[in-house]
Design an enzyme around this catalytic site. Sequence first.
Site, PDB file in Angstrom:
ATOM      1  N   ARG A  14       0.849  -1.204   0.000  1.00 30.10           N
ATOM      2  CA  ARG A  14       0.000   0.000   0.000  1.00 30.10           C
ATOM      3  C   ARG A  14       0.873   1.238   0.000  1.00 30.10           C
ATOM      4  O   ARG A  14       2.038   1.198   0.388  1.00 30.10           O
ATOM      5  CB  ARG A  14      -0.867   0.045   1.266  1.00 30.10           C
ATOM      6  N   TYR A 149       6.451   8.768  16.964  1.00 29.02           N
ATOM      7  CA  TYR A 149       6.824   8.622  15.546  1.00 29.02           C
ATOM      8  C   TYR A 149       8.114   9.390  15.248  1.00 29.02           C
ATOM      9  O   TYR A 149       9.006   8.901  14.555  1.00 29.02           O
ATOM     10  CB  TYR A 149       5.661   9.139  14.702  1.00 29.02           C
TER      11      TYR A 149
HETATM   12  N1  CAA Z   1       1.522  23.365  16.520  1.00 23.64           N
HETATM   13  C1  CAA Z   1       1.065  24.048  17.591  1.00 23.64           C
HETATM   14  N2  CAA Z   1      -0.140  23.822  18.125  1.00 23.64           N
HETATM   15  C2  CAA Z   1      -0.909  22.887  17.567  1.00 23.64           C
HETATM   16  C3  CAA Z   1      -0.485  22.145  16.447  1.00 23.64           C
HETATM   17  C4  CAA Z   1       0.765  22.425  15.922  1.00 23.64           C
HETATM   18  N3  CAA Z   1       1.265  21.761  14.859  1.00 23.64           N
HETATM   19  N4  CAA Z   1      -1.457  21.277  16.126  1.00 23.64           N
HETATM   20  C5  CAA Z   1      -2.471  21.466  17.018  1.00 23.64           C
HETATM   21  N5  CAA Z   1      -2.126  22.447  17.870  1.00 23.64           N
HETATM   22  C6  CAA Z   1      -2.932  23.001  18.946  1.00 23.64           C
HETATM   23  C7  CAA Z   1      -4.324  23.298  18.458  1.00 23.64           C
HETATM   24  O1  CAA Z   1      -4.356  24.565  17.835  1.00 23.64           O
HETATM   25  C8  CAA Z   1      -5.125  23.257  19.739  1.00 23.64           C
HETATM   26  O2  CAA Z   1      -4.917  24.433  20.477  1.00 23.64           O
HETATM   27  P1  CAA Z   1      -6.174  25.257  20.999  1.00 23.64           P
HETATM   28  O3  CAA Z   1      -6.987  24.270  21.806  1.00 23.64           O
HETATM   29  O4  CAA Z   1      -5.549  26.340  21.801  1.00 23.64           O
HETATM   30  O5  CAA Z   1      -6.881  25.725  19.773  1.00 23.64           O
HETATM   31  C9  CAA Z   1      -4.409  22.160  20.532  1.00 23.64           C
HETATM   32  O6  CAA Z   1      -3.117  22.026  19.955  1.00 23.64           O
HETATM   33  C10 CAA Z   1      -5.146  20.869  20.459  1.00 23.64           C
HETATM   34  O7  CAA Z   1      -5.192  20.492  19.077  1.00 23.64           O
HETATM   35  P2  CAA Z   1      -6.177  19.382  18.573  1.00 23.64           P
HETATM   36  O8  CAA Z   1      -7.590  19.820  18.755  1.00 23.64           O
HETATM   37  O9  CAA Z   1      -5.776  18.937  17.211  1.00 23.64           O
HETATM   38  O10 CAA Z   1      -5.877  18.253  19.679  1.00 23.64           O
HETATM   39  P3  CAA Z   1      -6.232  16.746  19.629  1.00 23.64           P
HETATM   40  O11 CAA Z   1      -5.787  16.190  20.944  1.00 23.64           O
HETATM   41  O12 CAA Z   1      -7.614  16.516  19.176  1.00 23.64           O
HETATM   42  O13 CAA Z   1      -5.281  16.184  18.473  1.00 23.64           O
HETATM   43  C11 CAA Z   1      -3.300  15.634  17.362  1.00 23.64           C
HETATM   44  C12 CAA Z   1      -3.912  16.337  18.553  1.00 23.64           C
HETATM   45  C13 CAA Z   1      -3.695  14.154  17.382  1.00 23.64           C
HETATM   46  C14 CAA Z   1      -1.801  15.738  17.480  1.00 23.64           C
HETATM   47  C15 CAA Z   1      -3.808  16.276  16.060  1.00 23.64           C
HETATM   48  O14 CAA Z   1      -3.510  17.647  16.098  1.00 23.64           O
HETATM   49  C16 CAA Z   1      -3.146  15.672  14.845  1.00 23.64           C
HETATM   50  O15 CAA Z   1      -3.499  14.591  14.389  1.00 23.64           O
HETATM   51  N6  CAA Z   1      -2.148  16.366  14.272  1.00 23.64           N
HETATM   52  C17 CAA Z   1      -1.454  15.900  13.074  1.00 23.64           C
HETATM   53  C18 CAA Z   1      -0.161  15.260  13.437  1.00 23.64           C
HETATM   54  C19 CAA Z   1       0.561  14.938  12.159  1.00 23.64           C
HETATM   55  O16 CAA Z   1       0.970  15.798  11.383  1.00 23.64           O
HETATM   56  N7  CAA Z   1       0.770  13.644  11.889  1.00 23.64           N
HETATM   57  C20 CAA Z   1       1.416  13.252  10.692  1.00 23.64           C
HETATM   58  C21 CAA Z   1       0.839  11.949  10.238  1.00 23.64           C
HETATM   59  S1  CAA Z   1       1.411  11.505   8.623  1.00 23.64           S
HETATM   60  C22 CAA Z   1       2.961  11.029   8.875  1.00 23.64           C
HETATM   61  O17 CAA Z   1       3.447  10.924   9.963  1.00 23.64           O
HETATM   62  C23 CAA Z   1       3.751  10.646   7.653  1.00 23.64           C
HETATM   63  C24 CAA Z   1       5.007  11.390   7.588  1.00 23.64           C
HETATM   64  O18 CAA Z   1       6.059  10.790   7.795  1.00 23.64           O
HETATM   65  C25 CAA Z   1       5.007  12.792   7.177  1.00 23.64           C
END
Ligand code: CAA
Length: 242
Positions: A14, A149
């Site tokens: 995949r 990660y």
């Molecule tokens: N920087 C700073 N603050 C951030 C942020 C960031 N990048 N992302 C979220 N926040 C803040 C939000 O603004 C929020 O603040 P407020 O409450 O003051 O508004 C707070 O953090 C909580 O954010 P969420 O509502 O998103 O919190 P959650 O607990 O529901 O989820 C999380 C947190 C699971 C980390 C979610 O933000 C998420 O999934 N983020 C993406 C992470 C990511 O990029 N993963 C990559 C996956 S793909 C991969 O890994 C492949 C690769 O190799 C590239």
Amino acid sequence: MAQGRVAIVTGGTRGIGRAISTMLQDAGYKVAAIYHGNEDAARSLSEETGISCYKFDVSDFSECETAVAAIVEDLGPIEILVNNAGITRDSTLHKMTPEDWRSVIETDLGSCFNMCRVVINSMRERGFGRIVNIGSINGQAGQYGQVNYAAAKSGIHGFTKALAQEGAGKGITVNAIAPGYVDTDMVRSVPEPVLQKIIARIPVGRLGKAEDIARGVLFMVADEADFLTGSTLSINGGQHMY
Ligand code: CAA
């Protein structure tokens, strides 16, 4: 002399792994694509391409030993290994469970040890090997919500440089690719508003394609690439210049 060399691609049915498997096959390699969960993806890959798919858990050393022995029996000695399998269990540290930590470290980083350990002696004896480990932009730069990660992928980059030194006198090259955000199921599972913010920070203006990464692997595994080792190639649309 790609013709006939046997390549294992973990997570090979995949996403990025599928593109690597098919590109290697098209270039003349004999490919074993490893998968763990998704039967439909494995079936469709083998039906469409004839690539042999093997199901086992790359985070389990003894499963790797048994399965690789079966692949050698079927296809021949392993000369190319692409450690691509990976999972995410994203959450901020204050919510992360020990299981979220352990599963990501063991699957994403432990699998590199397991698979390399199982194939390395044969590569040393033959005086030829190509290992490519798939790291991540998030192992280079860190990422909010990914201490597990980021630690695993960052570990892959150190692992690569250490093993490259051990392999250099034996004809074995060990390199890494650090993909940026690529259009796969893994990236599509990032919450949409978060993903849109990430895409806005990619200078090229789009997610990567799996083939963008596979092309890098093809370059690294070539017989002629014997002076390329211990290197990390970032393929990320300019998102992180490192
Ligand atoms: N920087 C700073 N603050 C951030 C942020 C960031 N990048 N992302 C979220 N926040 C803040 C939000 O603004 C929020 O603040 P407020 O409450 O003051 O508004 C707070 O953090 C909580 O954010 P969420 O509502 O998103 O919190 P959650 O607990 O529901 O989820 C999380 C947190 C699971 C980390 C979610 O933000 C998420 O999934 N983020 C993406 C992470 C990511 O990029 N993963 C990559 C996956 S793909 C991969 O890994 C492949 C690769 O190799 C590239």
